[in-house]
Enzyme design. Structure first.
Site, PDB file in Angstrom:
ATOM      1  NE  ARG A   1      66.781  33.976-149.033  1.00  0.00           N
ATOM      2  CZ  ARG A   1      66.108  33.292-148.104  1.00  0.00           C
ATOM      3  NH1 ARG A   1      64.788  33.172-148.198  1.00  0.00           N
ATOM      4  NH2 ARG A   1      66.737  32.728-147.096  1.00  0.00           N
TER       5      ARG A   1
ATOM      6  CG  ASP B   1      77.309  34.866-145.628  1.00  0.00           C
ATOM      7  OD1 ASP B   1      76.944  33.671-145.689  1.00  0.00           O
ATOM      8  OD2 ASP B   1      76.509  35.818-145.708  1.00  0.00           O
TER       9      ASP B   1
ATOM     10  CG  ASP C   1      70.564  38.140-141.735  1.00  0.00           C
ATOM     11  OD1 ASP C   1      71.634  38.237-142.371  1.00  0.00           O
ATOM     12  OD2 ASP C   1      70.418  37.376-140.755  1.00  0.00           O
TER      13      ASP C   1
ATOM     14  CE  LYS D   1      75.363  34.629-148.645  1.00  0.00           C
ATOM     15  NZ  LYS D   1      74.610  34.103-147.471  1.00  0.00           N
TER      16      LYS D   1
ATOM     17  CG  ASP E   1      75.061  38.578-143.848  1.00  0.00           C
ATOM     18  OD1 ASP E   1      74.554  39.720-143.847  1.00  0.00           O
ATOM     19  OD2 ASP E   1      74.385  37.534-143.827  1.00  0.00           O
TER      20      ASP E   1
ATOM     21  CE  LYS F   1      74.155  37.281-140.725  1.00  0.00           C
ATOM     22  NZ  LYS F   1      73.181  36.173-140.741  1.00  0.00           N
TER      23      LYS F   1
END
Length: 519
Positions: free
Chosen positions: A369, A306, A365, A283, A288, A295
């Site tokens: 995935r 991240d 968020d 990833k 992010d 967030k």
């Protein structure tokens, strides 16, 4: 292998005796162990030298142990003391505790002691050590790894006002009579340098490491070690149908990339047709914010890490090429920045992933995935025997396992194999299940899947179940969640600094070595 923005990596040398010249400014690192047991024998706790013969004279050892007694040293794990020993030609002796004596030492016990010693060196530029001569398999490489990783620092963005005044550790000389010591030390240095490369990438701030720049650095590193490199820009991604990666990246002014790095190692195998093929996926969210599902501000700055999975994968495949592993390794690295804007994806949007599966985005968020799903499907098109994916995927990983233990999910047998190897190398991955019933929580009313469940529990496992939907049936796979372990927000310990750790680079490379050796 080198990182563009990191500090210098020390050179490594092997000697069978303590040099008589050129070490007057060096620090000698000597391991010590605990003696005495207050509760059982009443003997006062103390410390004795664990590994010094035949490199140090009896008089020098006695002088070291006398100094330790004067300091009430106990030899406890990671305990360090600095001594001036007049009978030795070095500037000082740094002792590091290993704890209770053992007939053989595990590599990670030596690695951690070496790291603790390295962090206590101060401004020393050169060191000599007897750590590599401790009894036990793998200790020579472990000592080098610990010294390099423990001395790691990242000062690329400090001005003259706060930059270190010294040049850092420059040279390491290990004293050992072990067979093939040079080969093992070179291996340890290569592994540690790869970890440092991953750390450098993660520590580089998102102002300077955005998707196109991470792709560029991956390309430069890959080409330097002979990898085949392919980079897809936003137009190519849109055309090829990478809906997850495009969707996550569309809110940023800095568009996404997909990097493919290929090591054709099967040509080096004794029987190339039987050599295994391994896919790596990491990833690469360079920052992010959470997107529209933004967030909290308090800890958002940690999201510079991240892309820790991508950094580890890039470093691992480059190391496989550098050390000429006789297997094929193909890394697929999706890279994006998750930002809120007028063009960002919204909760409720539906994306079409690479390969055709549709996903309802209930939470922007849970973006990792989405880009990983695209990359996994693409990686499976290469028909690998194994697939290892790693990511800073869920905060639920830290809730379940804490900040130092990665969660390992996937095909049962391969998951357990990866976790066991991770524990052997000291990165301590732990096998976790993927219960089938959790898939029901990912049902969508409008698409094939939702990207999150409506439940508060089992977030790490739910993410793993989501990823499983995109892995080809014939592929043995493992998912390593390093949300906590990839970035140390606390104090330094052992060979682990504050900030980027490089986890799980050593795990993945050790798994590749195991596959190369055992299929």
């Amino acid at each position: 292998m080198t990182a563009e923005s990191g500090d210098q990596i020390p050179t490594v040398h092997v000697a069978t005796s303590l040099p008589k010249r050129g070490v007057s400014s060096s620090v000698l690192i000597v391991p010590v162990v605990s003696t005495g047991d207050d509760e059982q024998s009443g003997e006062r706790p103390g410390a004795v030298v664990a590994s010094a013969e035949p490199f140090l004279s009896a008089d020098a050892i006695a002088e070291i142990e006398a100094g330790l007694r004067a300091l009430d040293a106990t030899g406890a794990s990671d305990q360090v003391h600095r001594l001036v020993v007049s009978s030795l030609p070095v500037s000082s002796v740094l002792t590091v505790g290993l704890g209770k004596p053992r007939y053989e030492w595990t590599p990670d016990a030596v690695r951690r002691a070496a790291g603790a010693a390295a962090r206590a060196l101060g401004t020393a530029k050169t060191v000599v050590t007897t750590l590599a001569d401790l009894p036990g398999d793998g200790v020579c490489a472990a000592a080098i790894e610990g010294l390099i990783l423990g001395s790691y620092r990242f000062s690329a963005f400090r001005s003259a006002k706060t930059a270190p005044k010294d040049a850092g550790l420059h040279k390491v000389t290990v004293l050992t009579t072990a067979k093939d010591a040079r080969k093992h030390c070179a291996h340890g240095a290569a592994v540690a340098t790869a970890v440092a490369t991953a750390r450098d990438l993660v520590n580089t701030p998102p102002s300077h490491l955005y998707p196109a720049e991470l792709a560029r650095r991956a390309k430069v590193l890959g080409e330097s070690v002979g990898l085949e490199v392919q980079v897809l820009d936003e137009k190519a991604l849109q055309k090829a149908g990478y809906g997850g990666l495009v969707g996550v990246g569309q809110g940023s002014s800095r568009p996404p990339r997909l990097v493919r790095l290929t090591h054709r190692g099967s040509r080096l195998a004794k029987n190339p047709r039987r050599a295994k093929k391994v896919a790596l996926v990491g990833k690469g969210v360079t920052f992010d914010t959470g997107g529209i599902s933004i967030k909290p501000a308090a800890s958002m700055h940690y999201m510079t890490s991240d892309m820790g999975g991508a950094a580890a994968v890039i470093a691992t495949v480059a190391l496989a090429a550098q050390l000429e592993l006789p297997i094929d390794v193909i890394a697929t690295v999706p890279i994006a920045e998750n930002m809120p804007s007028a063009t960002a994806q919204r909760p409720g949007d539906v994306l079409t992933q690479y390969g055709g599966t549709t996903v309802e985005v209930l939470n922007t968020d849970a973006e990792g995935r989405l880009i990983l799903a695209d990359a996994i499907v693409r990686a499976c098109e290469d028909n690998p025997d194994y697939l290892i994916e790693t990511s800073t995927l869920t905060g639920a990983q830290t809730v379940a396992l804490g900040a130092r233990i990665p969660g390992v999910m996937g095909s049962d047998e391969f998951r357990d194999r990866v976790a066991a190897i991770s524990q052997q190398v000291g990165e301590n991955g732990w096998p976790m299940p993927l219960p089938d019933e959790l898939k029901d929580d990912l049902k969508s009313t409008v698409a094939d899947l939702a990207n999150v469940s409506g439940q508060r529990f089992a977030g790490m496992l739910v993410a793993g179940v989501f990823l499983r939907e995109f892995v080809a049936d014939a592929v043995d796979w493992a998912h390593i969640d390093v949300a906590g372990p990839a970035y140390n927000t606390g104090s330094a310990w052992g060979y682990t600094p504050k900030g980027a750790t490089g986890v799980p680079t050593r795990t993945m490379f050790a798994v590749l070595e195991d596959i190369a050796a055992n299929g």
